[in-house]
Design a protein around this motif. Structure first.
Motif, PDB file in Angstrom:
ATOM      1  N   ARG A  50       0.851  -1.191   0.000  1.00 31.68           N
ATOM      2  CA  ARG A  50       0.000   0.000   0.000  1.00 31.68           C
ATOM      3  C   ARG A  50       0.890   1.244   0.000  1.00 31.68           C
ATOM      4  O   ARG A  50       1.937   1.264   0.657  1.00 31.68           O
ATOM      5  CB  ARG A  50      -0.873   0.061   1.259  1.00 31.68           C
ATOM      6  CG  ARG A  50      -2.010  -0.936   1.314  1.00 31.68           C
ATOM      7  CD  ARG A  50      -2.883  -0.658   2.534  1.00 31.68           C
ATOM      8  NE  ARG A  50      -3.542   0.638   2.434  1.00 31.68           N
ATOM      9  CZ  ARG A  50      -4.731   0.832   1.891  1.00 31.68           C
ATOM     10  NH1 ARG A  50      -5.399  -0.199   1.404  1.00 31.68           N
ATOM     11  NH2 ARG A  50      -5.269   2.032   1.839  1.00 31.68           N
ATOM     12  N   ASP A  54      -4.316   2.484   5.558  1.00 26.76           N
ATOM     13  CA  ASP A  54      -5.723   2.852   5.571  1.00 26.76           C
ATOM     14  C   ASP A  54      -6.076   3.400   6.950  1.00 26.76           C
ATOM     15  O   ASP A  54      -5.763   2.767   7.968  1.00 26.76           O
ATOM     16  CB  ASP A  54      -6.575   1.615   5.265  1.00 26.76           C
ATOM     17  CG  ASP A  54      -8.055   1.921   5.321  1.00 26.76           C
ATOM     18  OD1 ASP A  54      -8.541   2.642   4.444  1.00 26.76           O
ATOM     19  OD2 ASP A  54      -8.720   1.441   6.270  1.00 26.76           O
ATOM     20  N   THR A  57      -8.453   0.681   8.923  1.00 30.63           N
ATOM     21  CA  THR A  57      -8.031  -0.707   9.183  1.00 30.63           C
ATOM     22  C   THR A  57      -6.542  -0.953   8.947  1.00 30.63           C
ATOM     23  O   THR A  57      -6.073  -2.069   9.099  1.00 30.63           O
ATOM     24  CB  THR A  57      -8.817  -1.666   8.283  1.00 30.63           C
ATOM     25  OG1 THR A  57      -8.504  -1.377   6.913  1.00 30.63           O
ATOM     26  CG2 THR A  57     -10.313  -1.531   8.514  1.00 30.63           C
ATOM     27  N   GLY A  60      -6.700  -2.025   4.664  1.00 36.50           N
ATOM     28  CA  GLY A  60      -7.762  -1.960   3.662  1.00 36.50           C
ATOM     29  C   GLY A  60      -8.736  -3.123   3.775  1.00 36.50           C
ATOM     30  O   GLY A  60      -8.420  -4.182   4.314  1.00 36.50           O
ATOM     31  N   LYS A  61      -9.940  -2.922   3.239  1.00 35.86           N
ATOM     32  CA  LYS A  61     -11.027  -3.876   3.409  1.00 35.86           C
ATOM     33  C   LYS A  61     -10.715  -5.248   2.817  1.00 35.86           C
ATOM     34  O   LYS A  61     -10.997  -6.292   3.422  1.00 35.86           O
ATOM     35  CB  LYS A  61     -12.303  -3.309   2.765  1.00 35.86           C
ATOM     36  CG  LYS A  61     -13.525  -4.175   2.973  1.00 35.86           C
ATOM     37  CD  LYS A  61     -14.765  -3.525   2.379  1.00 35.86           C
ATOM     38  CE  LYS A  61     -16.003  -4.412   2.575  1.00 35.86           C
ATOM     39  NZ  LYS A  61     -17.216  -3.792   1.987  1.00 35.86           N
ATOM     40  N   GLN A  89      -8.071   1.996  14.932  1.00 37.47           N
ATOM     41  CA  GLN A  89      -7.751   0.854  14.067  1.00 37.47           C
ATOM     42  C   GLN A  89      -7.832  -0.456  14.840  1.00 37.47           C
ATOM     43  O   GLN A  89      -8.375  -1.449  14.344  1.00 37.47           O
ATOM     44  CB  GLN A  89      -6.348   1.041  13.468  1.00 37.47           C
ATOM     45  CG  GLN A  89      -6.289   2.112  12.398  1.00 37.47           C
ATOM     46  CD  GLN A  89      -4.862   2.492  12.029  1.00 37.47           C
ATOM     47  OE1 GLN A  89      -3.921   2.276  12.796  1.00 37.47           O
ATOM     48  NE2 GLN A  89      -4.696   3.075  10.845  1.00 37.47           N
TER      49      GLN A  89
END
Length: 415
Positions: A50, A54, A57, A60-61, A89
């Motif tokens: 990444r 994020d 989280t 990311g989902k 988070q």
């Protein structure tokens, strides 16, 4: 008595833009060792690419769903992230995974809590834990979140949160006072041995510092093939061939991403290293990325303002290296370094020889007389200096000893 349950863990790392994959994987290898040191077993390993974390989280989902599947299939008790997480988070991830979620800093603090044996170490670890916990308090009171809303809804959740912060702040203040008293006692002990030449063993954790200490001083300091086997400073006497006595100091090993609060809490322990005249920088030559470990050690020494102390590089575990071309190249690259095996006692004699070379540059011979009725004073004096001779004449006891002379004093004496 029931055996303690071994927790299954999934470890998670994120590779950000510009960071090489080997570095991220090496960090995850180290995180695996940390989990094993804490008593866990690895059930899975996840790496996510990444450009930036994020906010909700961290990964990311899509990656959260992958991790959740791993957790479900492998009966995972714990998910460990290699980077620090925010309280939000952690709260989101624990809800999605239905298991505990911690980050590297939290894991290291847990290991330190397990390893702390002395009162000083326990105080230092507790203070670091409280400093780590303080900004994350919101997750501790999530069960009250329904009672906290907008106007007219400010209730027991926020009241409890503020009360808890105050309790933590008062506890941190008390721990700092306790540490200060311990530091003062340690400083007194250091003053008694200020005339002794002091050598601190520094380096990455698990590089073999404690094994080397035992081999050089024939002592039995605790040794274990796990990270952070040593928390409290271990001090042992080393008798050199020229009649001098030196002190070897083994302190906590370094590691990547070591929590800042932990370093701050262990300042008094690391103060032993600050008093050293010489560092033996121990490097595990058998580790595939020893260069990066050496670089991290140098970074930490600089952060602690200890980078001005003279160093001797000690490449340890040469018995585990089968490449003579590599060894020869390193000897040319680091002509002043020593290549040894603390476990197999290979070429260990070179270390005391090098220490003698450093110590003789800073010492001169002196003599002091004591009356026979000054037994206690004489005993205390001899404990703090390098005694090289004793004589009894004309009713007095004469002690010949070596005293450390600072470079400025040496110049003044010559003038």
């Amino acid at each position: 008595m029931n055996a303690k349950k071994i927790e299954n863990a999934v470890i998670v790392g994120v590779q950000r833009r510009g960071v090489p994959s080997w570095e991220v994987n090496d960090n995850l290898d180290e995180l695996e060792l940390l989990v094993h040191t804490a008593g866990g077993e690895i059930a899975g390993r996840v790496l996510q690419e990444r450009p930036k974390p994020d906010p909700a989280t961290f990964v990311g989902k899509g990656k959260v769903n992958q991790i959740a599947a791993l957790v479900d299939v492998n009966n995972v008790d714990l998910v460990v992230f290699d980077d620090d997480l925010s309280s939000a988070q952690v709260r989101n991830l624990e809800k999605m995974f239905s298991c505990k979620v911690i980050d590297r800093s939290g894991l290291i603090l847990d290991i330190f809590a397990r390893r702390a044996k002395t009162r000083e170490a326990r105080i230092q670890v507790e203070m670091a834990q409280l400093l780590y916990l303080r900004p994350r308090l919101t997750r501790r009171w999530q069960h009250l979140s329904r009672q906290v809303g907008g106007i007219g809804m400010r209730g027991p959740g926020e009241t409890q949160l503020e009360t808890d912060r105050q309790v933590i702040n008062r506890r941190i203040t008390k721990l700092r006072k306790d540490l200060k008293r311990i530091e003062n006692a340690r400083a007194t002990r250091r003053r008694k041995r200020r005339e002794l030449f002091k050598i601190a063993l520094v380096g990455y954790t698990n590089a073999g510092k404690s094994t080397l200490l035992n081999a050089l001083t024939r002592s039995d300091a605790f040794v274990e093939d796990r990270l952070f086997a040593t928390l409290d400073p271990t001090v042992r006497s080393l008798h050199l061939e020229n009649g001098k006595k030196a002190l070897l100091i083994d302190t906590v090993g370094f590691i990547r991403k070591l929590p800042v609060d932990l370093l701050a809490s262990f300042r008094s322990t690391l103060e032993e290293s600050r008093q050293a005249d010489l560092f033996l920088n121990i490097i595990d030559l058998s580790h595939p990325h020893w260069e990066e470990q050496l670089a991290r050690t140098e970074e930490v020494l600089k952060e602690l303002e200890l980078d001005k102390t003279p160093q001797v590089l000690i490449f340890n575990k040469v018995d585990l290296v089968d490449d003579p071309v590599l060894l020869e190249g390193l000897r040319r690259q680091f002509p002043e370094a020593l290549f040894v095996s603390a476990l197999r006692k290979i070429r260990l004699y070179e270390i005391p020889e090098r220490i003698v070379g450093f110590s003789e540059q800073q010492w001169e011979r002196r003599s002091r007389a004591f009356r026979p009725n000054q037994g206690e004073e004489l005993k205390s004096f001899e404990e703090g200096v390098n005694v090289i001779g004793r004589a009894f004449k004309e009713g007095m006891i004469y002690i010949d000893y070596l005293v450390k002379v600072e470079p400025e004093q040496q110049v003044t004496d010559r003038v």
